[in-house]
Design a protein around this motif. Structure first.
Motif, PDB file in Angstrom:
ATOM      1  N   TRP A   1     -28.398 -23.065   6.267  1.00  0.00           N
ATOM      2  CA  TRP A   1     -27.571 -24.166   5.753  1.00  0.00           C
ATOM      3  C   TRP A   1     -27.732 -25.375   6.653  1.00  0.00           C
ATOM      4  N   LEU A   2     -27.834 -26.552   6.055  1.00  0.00           N
ATOM      5  CA  LEU A   2     -28.132 -27.768   6.794  1.00  0.00           C
ATOM      6  C   LEU A   2     -26.918 -28.306   7.530  1.00  0.00           C
TER       7      LEU A   2
ATOM      8  N   ASP B   1     -28.655 -35.802  -2.547  1.00  0.00           N
ATOM      9  CA  ASP B   1     -29.942 -36.175  -1.973  1.00  0.00           C
ATOM     10  C   ASP B   1     -30.052 -35.945  -0.471  1.00  0.00           C
ATOM     11  N   GLY B   2     -29.064 -35.276   0.121  1.00  0.00           N
ATOM     12  CA  GLY B   2     -29.149 -34.938   1.534  1.00  0.00           C
ATOM     13  C   GLY B   2     -28.939 -36.091   2.481  1.00  0.00           C
ATOM     14  N   ASP B   3     -28.316 -37.181   2.042  1.00  0.00           N
ATOM     15  CA  ASP B   3     -28.099 -38.341   2.909  1.00  0.00           C
ATOM     16  C   ASP B   3     -26.737 -38.319   3.596  1.00  0.00           C
ATOM     17  N   MET B   4     -26.016 -37.231   3.468  1.00  0.00           N
ATOM     18  CA  MET B   4     -24.693 -37.040   4.072  1.00  0.00           C
ATOM     19  C   MET B   4     -23.622 -37.936   3.452  1.00  0.00           C
TER      20      MET B   4
ATOM     21  N   HIS C   1     -31.932 -30.678  -7.439  1.00  0.00           N
ATOM     22  CA  HIS C   1     -31.332 -31.890  -6.890  1.00  0.00           C
ATOM     23  C   HIS C   1     -32.074 -33.144  -7.327  1.00  0.00           C
ATOM     24  N   ASP C   2     -33.372 -33.015  -7.687  1.00  0.00           N
ATOM     25  CA  ASP C   2     -34.136 -34.172  -8.172  1.00  0.00           C
ATOM     26  C   ASP C   2     -34.055 -34.327  -9.684  1.00  0.00           C
ATOM     27  N   LEU C   3     -33.165 -33.556 -10.317  1.00  0.00           N
ATOM     28  CA  LEU C   3     -32.906 -33.555 -11.760  1.00  0.00           C
ATOM     29  C   LEU C   3     -34.042 -32.945 -12.581  1.00  0.00           C
ATOM     30  N   SER C   4     -34.989 -32.298 -11.930  1.00  0.00           N
ATOM     31  CA  SER C   4     -35.947 -31.497 -12.684  1.00  0.00           C
ATOM     32  C   SER C   4     -35.245 -30.237 -13.181  1.00  0.00           C
ATOM     33  N   VAL C   5     -35.724 -29.693 -14.282  1.00  0.00           N
ATOM     34  CA  VAL C   5     -35.075 -28.548 -14.909  1.00  0.00           C
ATOM     35  C   VAL C   5     -35.528 -27.262 -14.227  1.00  0.00           C
ATOM     36  N   LYS C   6     -34.571 -26.517 -13.715  1.00  0.00           N
ATOM     37  CA  LYS C   6     -34.866 -25.216 -13.109  1.00  0.00           C
ATOM     38  C   LYS C   6     -34.983 -24.156 -14.188  1.00  0.00           C
TER      39      LYS C   6
ATOM     40  N   TRP D   1     -18.752 -32.415   0.518  1.00  0.00           N
ATOM     41  CA  TRP D   1     -20.202 -32.613   0.459  1.00  0.00           C
ATOM     42  C   TRP D   1     -20.859 -32.445   1.828  1.00  0.00           C
ATOM     43  N   LEU D   2     -20.082 -32.428   2.915  1.00  0.00           N
ATOM     44  CA  LEU D   2     -20.629 -32.198   4.247  1.00  0.00           C
ATOM     45  C   LEU D   2     -20.692 -30.715   4.599  1.00  0.00           C
TER      46      LEU D   2
END
Length: 571
Positions: free
Chosen positions: A21-22, A348-351, A412-417, A548-549
């Motif tokens: 986890w980031l 997008d991981g920008d905190m 997260h990039d809105l591509s379909v999983k 979100w953190l």
């Protein structure tokens, strides 16, 4: 005994968590620590009964269910007479220092928490054998439920004079009568059910709107949970109403239009130790006084509340518009003529928090109000409130939402999983997620007009079981509903667009047959639930931890450790 109507794939994949986890933010919670108990089924005159469901076919193409019958027992019919830290890296989810019984911890931890503890609980790889723990078919004429079921502690089950985490959680639902096609119910009641058995603790006599979406929480600082709902029959003249934990009326607001079909959310918007109430286009104080309202009466069906600008006061997202806590506009991207549902997380991981709006397509608004993505993927997203969870343990969140004939998970990039066929053309049934095995791979849940699904990480159904509904913003929830240290699923039903005469019961609680699913929190207090919005005892934090953190989830549940700490699966 596993109920024959549960359609299961034989194996349930177990995966190792691959990506650490980031970021972690702390929520130190302590619950009642006791030995896990087996579940005793009730029958005969009990309100909650275990048993198979009627024949029903899945319209999604995932198979059909087996025939059976359901029992409807109900309990007696009358109403029963009966300091937060501002450091968001370690939030106090505390209550007044109330001594606990020897050997038990029944209140949330009053000390600051560190980063969430790694979770060590992990179920065996094939621990997915769902069965009905109990079902409730209603009481008197009130036999259908459409709103998301809610869970908190409202009753003193162990008779120790306190309502706390050592009591059995309670399930709160809005039930209404069956009607003929083209007729709208004019009556509905709030029911409080025992989380272990489904027995009716009490029914609140005040009429509430049949498709209202309540919230649970301590809004007056007395340490007890209140129920906040829209009361009345006329959808143009409903009153926001707060009920005490015992069902008595605490207060009623003024008659207003725009309260029907809306969800209620609780938060301390201005960081002053008083809880505010957000529903539809309105914001109320904790005593029911209307503070301000949006001009967009018809669009605010589900709302999100979060601190977008980092000042510890909350912004309120109504449709594509965000307001500061005092009603001034923060950003304005209205979705005219489109039913839109906002959620908040770091995509997008920008905190920083982003607002993702599920309307006709997905839109993204940055934390500073910039519209960065506008209504893409309209063929896959339409009117369905989103859930957010890292379902594949890659350290990045996925979005779970859909529209009409499909339900999808987006990266997260809105591509379909993955995308799967479903049947929901009448409303906007939603979903949730939970890592039932503690293996780092969360399962997605979704309920359409005819079925409840649980999907694995590639969209294969692990569970398909009947539920029927018109669908309107409701979804299945995951809670430790009986305080046994193992998660359960709660899903509700009504007759649905096909007016099924003998369909699934109004409320079903589904567990693993051997209670092997990992521990979950014992609360789900509102449609916009995202863990940090409420302590496990139902109190609302003065400064809400910035979800979100840490967990970076929305409309999904958190695992808890043996010590009651919100935690993440171990890497």
């Amino acid at each position: 005994m596993t109920s024959p109507w549960l359609m299961l794939r034989p194996e349930f994949r177990s995966f190792a968590l691959r990506t650490p986890w980031l970021v972690m933010a702390g929520l130190a919670l302590v619950g009642c620590q006791s030995e896990t108990q087996g579940i005793a089924f009730t029958g005969g005159e009990s309100a909650g009964t275990e048993g198979p469901l009627p024949t029903s076919s899945s319209s999604s193409g995932f198979g059909t269910t087996e025939p059976g019958t359901t029992s409807s027992g109900s309990s007696s019919g009358a109403t029963e007479a009966d300091d937060s830290s501002e450091d968001t890296s370690g939030i106090t989810f505390g209550t007044p220092d109330i001594p606990d019984p020897p050997g038990q911890v029944c209140t949330v931890d009053p000390e600051d928490g560190n980063a969430p503890a790694p979770c060590t609980d992990e179920a065996p790889p094939d621990s997915f054998e769902p069965e009905v723990q109990w079902s409730w078919s209603g009481q008197d004429q009130f036999v259908e439920v459409m709103a998301t079921p809610l869970v908190a502690n409202l009753t003193d089950d162990n008779d120790d004079g306190e309502i706390d985490l050592c009591d059995t959680p309670d399930v709160v639902v809005v039930a209404f009568p069956s009607t003929l096609p083209d007729l709208v119910p004019v009556e509905a009641r709030l029911f409080v059910l025992d989380g272990e058995t489904g027995d009716v603790h009490f029914m609140i006599e005040e009429n509430v709107y049949w498709v209202s979406h309540p919230a649970l929480g301590d809004i007056d600082g007395d340490g007890l949970v209140e129920i906040i709902a829209a009361a009345g029959e006329d959808p143009t003249a409903l009153r926001l109403t707060a009920f005490n934990h015992d069902g008595s009326i605490l207060w009623q607001g003024e008659e207003l239009d725009g309260l029907h079909s809306r969800t209620v959310a609780l938060a301390d918007l201005d960081n002053d130790d008083d809880v505010e109430i957000v529903t539809g286009p309105y914001v109320f104080d904790h005593e029911g006084t209307l503070l301000w309202q949006s001009d967009h009466l018809g669009q605010a069906l589900t709302n999100a509340v979060a601190d977008l600008d980092g000042d510890d006061d909350m912004e309120i997202m109504m449709d594509g518009i965000a307001y500061h806590h005092d009603g001034t506009v923060y950003y304005d991207h209205p979705r005219e003529g489109v039913l839109s549902h906002p959620v908040v997380f770091d995509i997008d991981g920008d905190m920083e928090p982003e607002v993702v709006i599920a309307g006709v397509g997905l839109s993204i608004v940055e934390h500073d109000g910039t519209l960065s993505v506008d209504a893409i993927l309209p063929e896959l997203v339409d009117r369905v409130p989103a859930a957010v969870h890292d379902v594949d343990s890659d350290g990045l969140p996925e979005i779970l939402t859909g529209g009409g004939d499909s339900y999808s998970t987006f990266e997260h990039d809105l591509s379909v999983k993955w995308t799967v066929p479903v049947a929901d053309t009448t409303g906007g049934g939603a979903g949730a997620a939970f890592d039932f095995l503690g293996d780092g791979q969360a399962e997605a849940m979704y309920a359409d007009e005819s079925s409840l699904f649980v999907f694995d990480t590639v969209g294969e159904p692990l569970l398909t079981t009947p539920r029927t509904s018109w669908t309107q913003w409701e979804y299945p929830v995951v809670v430790d509903v009986d305080n046994d240290g193992s998660a359960e699923i709660i899903v509700v039903s009504n007759r649905g667009p096909n007016y099924v005469e003998d369909g699934p019961p109004a409320v079903q609680v589904i567990r693993d047959a051997d209670d092997r699913w990992i521990p979950a929190r014992r609360i789900w207090n509102q449609n916009a639930y995202h863990v940090t919005n409420v302590r496990e005892d139902g109190t609302i934090p003065r400064v809400e931890p910035k979800h979100w953190l840490g967990l970076n989830t929305y409309r999904t549940q958190a695992q808890i450790s043996d010590a009651g700490q919100v935690c993440r699966p171990a890497g």
